[in-house]
Design a protein around this motif. Structure first.
Motif, PDB file in Angstrom:
ATOM      1  N   GLY A  89       0.817  -1.214   0.000  1.00  0.00           N
ATOM      2  CA  GLY A  89       0.000   0.000   0.000  1.00  0.00           C
ATOM      3  C   GLY A  89       0.846   1.257   0.000  1.00  0.00           C
ATOM      4  O   GLY A  89       0.540   2.232  -0.685  1.00  0.00           O
ATOM      5  N   ASP A  96      -2.832   2.882  -6.004  1.00  0.00           N
ATOM      6  CA  ASP A  96      -3.337   1.698  -5.303  1.00  0.00           C
ATOM      7  C   ASP A  96      -4.816   1.459  -5.583  1.00  0.00           C
ATOM      8  O   ASP A  96      -5.259   0.330  -5.740  1.00  0.00           O
ATOM      9  N   VAL A  97      -5.604   2.520  -5.661  1.00  0.00           N
ATOM     10  CA  VAL A  97      -7.050   2.401  -5.861  1.00  0.00           C
ATOM     11  C   VAL A  97      -7.364   2.275  -7.353  1.00  0.00           C
ATOM     12  O   VAL A  97      -6.836   3.024  -8.170  1.00  0.00           O
ATOM     13  N   ARG A 115      -8.418  -2.045  -4.102  1.00  0.00           N
ATOM     14  CA  ARG A 115      -7.025  -1.657  -3.901  1.00  0.00           C
ATOM     15  C   ARG A 115      -6.113  -2.789  -4.375  1.00  0.00           C
ATOM     16  O   ARG A 115      -6.338  -3.954  -4.043  1.00  0.00           O
TER      17      ARG A 115
END
Length: 229
Positions: A89, A96-97, A115
């Motif tokens: 992350g 990430d999204v 994610r």
């Protein structure tokens, strides 16, 4: 739809091959998450997930594995994937999204926001569980678990991750800016709307291009032969 049936000897060999592919993927993801080579993180994840899905395709193509035992044998507790998730992350924060169609055969379900770090950690968790069985000498149970979880969980998750990674590489190589995640999307793992807006809004290419690594500029102009009439 008929699936390929394997002899007992072929199953043993097949299980060893799948175990090797699984272990190779797990080692590679741990190395990528360490952040020692951030300039090639996305490209390496693209390669590793692609190779893992080859193993998944093989699992999906064979007949259902049916263990001799009615109940799953006990194993040591699965390693916690939280640390891996947090490392991924942090490294993948700018991208990430992502959004994904949950089920292409159920268009009414629409898209979901996910994610990469969560999804990769979920895939790793499924694979580690099967590897625990394999290392404990429960090869048949391991193969059953890898096949079942491929069909029920990690297969579709890894495919979604692969699509996102391929899209990222394409955006960088073609010098094409990313768009924003559509308003109204939700994800169980997104902490708050401000964080979602910050990470999924108009992300500029320079924020993550150093994660992809060097490659020939696919967007460079080139000459094409004239088509004959």
């Amino acid at each position: 739809m008929e699936s390929a049936a394997l002899s007992e000897e072929a199953v043993d060999s097949f299980t060893v091959e799948i175990a090797d592919q699984v272990e190779s993927f797990l080692v590679a993801v741990d190395e990528i998450a360490s952040g020692e080579a951030p300039d090639s993180a996305i490209s390496m994840l693209l390669l590793e997930v692609s190779q893992l899905l080859l193993a998944g395709g093989r699992l999906g193509a064979i007949a259902d594995v049916v263990p001799d035992e009615r109940y799953e044998p006990d194993t040591d507790p699965d390693p916690d994937a939280d640390e891996l998730r947090e490392k991924l992350g942090a490294m993948l924060a700018p991208i990430d999204v992502y959004t994904e169609v949950f089920d292409p055969y159920a268009p009414a379900a629409g898209s979901v926001t996910l994610r990469l770090s969560d999804d990769l950690a979920a895939v790793v968790t499924d694979l580690r569980h099967g590897l625990q069985h394999y290392r404990a000498g429960h090869a048949q149970e391991a193969l059953w678990w890898w096949q079942f979880s491929y069909l029920s969980n990690w297969g579709s998750t890894a495919i979604a991750v692969l699509r996102a990674l391929q899209s990222l590489v394409s955006h960088v190589r073609l010098d094409s800016p990313l768009g924003a995640v559509p308003d109204g999307q939700d994800t169980d793992s997104v902490a708050d709307d401000d964080q979602l807006e910050q990470q999924a809004g108009d992300v500029m290419l320079e924020e993550f291009s150093d994660l992809v690594g060097d490659g020939e500029d696919a967007g460079e102009e080139r000459h094409h032969p004239e088509k004959s009439a």
